[in-house]
Design a protein around this motif. Structure first.
Motif, PDB file in Angstrom:
ATOM      1  N   GLN A 144       4.799  -8.902   1.498  1.00 31.80           N
ATOM      2  CA  GLN A 144       3.979  -8.368   0.421  1.00 31.80           C
ATOM      3  C   GLN A 144       4.141  -9.153  -0.888  1.00 31.80           C
ATOM      4  N   SER A 152       0.855  -1.182   0.000  1.00 33.00           N
ATOM      5  CA  SER A 152       0.000   0.000   0.000  1.00 33.00           C
ATOM      6  C   SER A 152       0.893   1.235   0.000  1.00 33.00           C
ATOM      7  N   GLN A 153       0.389   2.331  -0.548  1.00 32.06           N
ATOM      8  CA  GLN A 153       1.152   3.548  -0.625  1.00 32.06           C
ATOM      9  C   GLN A 153       1.150   4.207   0.751  1.00 32.06           C
ATOM     10  N   PHE A 213       6.706   4.180  -1.089  1.00 32.28           N
ATOM     11  CA  PHE A 213       6.669   5.345  -1.973  1.00 32.28           C
ATOM     12  C   PHE A 213       5.256   5.906  -2.075  1.00 32.28           C
ATOM     13  N   GLY A 214       5.180   7.217  -2.335  1.00 39.65           N
ATOM     14  CA  GLY A 214       3.924   7.825  -2.738  1.00 39.65           C
ATOM     15  C   GLY A 214       3.673   7.573  -4.213  1.00 39.65           C
ATOM     16  N   GLN A 216       1.772   4.621 -10.595  1.00 34.99           N
ATOM     17  CA  GLN A 216       1.922   4.448  -9.149  1.00 34.99           C
ATOM     18  C   GLN A 216       3.392   4.500  -8.762  1.00 34.99           C
ATOM     19  N   GLY A 217       3.635   4.606  -7.471  1.00 37.16           N
ATOM     20  CA  GLY A 217       4.991   4.459  -6.990  1.00 37.16           C
ATOM     21  C   GLY A 217       5.347   2.993  -6.829  1.00 37.16           C
ATOM     22  N   PRO A 218       6.631   2.675  -6.741  1.00 45.71           N
ATOM     23  CA  PRO A 218       7.041   1.282  -6.539  1.00 45.71           C
ATOM     24  C   PRO A 218       6.517   0.741  -5.208  1.00 45.71           C
ATOM     25  N   GLU A 219       6.203  -0.549  -5.199  1.00 39.76           N
ATOM     26  CA  GLU A 219       5.785  -1.223  -3.965  1.00 39.76           C
ATOM     27  C   GLU A 219       6.707  -2.416  -3.720  1.00 39.76           C
TER      28      GLU A 219
END
Lengths: 115, 115
Positions: free
Chosen positions: B59, A1-2, A105-106, B41-44
């Protein structure tokens, strides 16, 4: 999740102007980092600010951190065409198990510098 | 110093097929990360290794994703079988233990398209 949100999602300015982007996060942090991503150089670390710091400079970059508001801002002065990229704030990276945790990260701010 | 290497750079597969990505971190970096970055999106974080040990895989969708880092150097991330929602850029990063610099160094990524 961000972890948080960057604001604005997109920003277009003229070359030479200053660009400011903001980041909000949700949990307590040890440090906050800013990264830049473009097609040429991938994702690159720009600057890190620790939780006990309020402001930090690196070249044309200025980062501020307000832990009471859980927010940070990145200012790029005298923008150049090469600054066109997506900018992400990232939290985490605290040391555990001998190394640094992964980053959260956002969603990023997409910055376009118009010549 | 050489950066983080990843291959392939691009991959197109059909759903339900398998795919593998390879990463070679910066020499001497004990900590290795795999991130998934969906468009916009940003990296997860998917998984983090300290040498050959996976210390955070919370995750990682373990029903279809697997990873290994057998000799504590290069790493492979596999998806089997792939789903349409796996279309993303898979980023590998590494960092150095002990210096507490927190900075992560990212590879160019593998862009996966699942059709």
């Amino acid at each position: 999740s961000q972890q948080g949100e960057e604001d604005p999602q997109a920003l277009s300015i003229q070359e030479g102007e200053n660009a400011t982007m903001n980041c909000s996060y949700k949990t307590s942090i040890n440090n906050l980092q800013w990264y830049r991503q473009n097609s040429g150089r991938g994702l690159v670390h720009l600057i890190l600010i620790r939780s006990n710091e309020r402001e930090k400079h690196s070249g044309r970059l200025r980062v501020t951190l307000d832990t009471s508001k859980k927010s940070s801002s990145l200012l790029i002065t005298a923008s150049r065409a090469a600054d066109t990229a997506s900018y992400f704030c990232a939290t985490g990276g605290m040391y555990s198990g001998g190394g640094a945790d992964g980053l959260t990260f956002g969603k990023g701010t997409h910055l376009i510098i118009q010549p | 110093e050489a950066g983080v290497a990843q291959s392939p750079r691009y991959k197109i597969i059909e759903k339900r097929q398998s795919v593998a990505f390879w990463c070679n971190p910066i020499s001497g970096h004990a900590t290795l990360y795999w991130y998934q970055q969906i468009l916009g999106q940003g990296p997860e974080l998917l998984i983090r290794y300290e040498n050959e040990e996976a210390v955070d895989d919370s995750q990682l969708p373990k029903d279809r994703f697997s990873a290994e880092r057998l000799k504590g150097v290069d790493s492979t991330l596999k998806i089997q079988p792939a789903e349409l929602g796996d279309s993303a850029v898979y980023l590998c990063a590494s960092s150095s233990r002990g210096t507490q610099s927190y900075e992560q160094y990212f590879g160019p990524g593998t862009r996966l398209t699942v059709t």
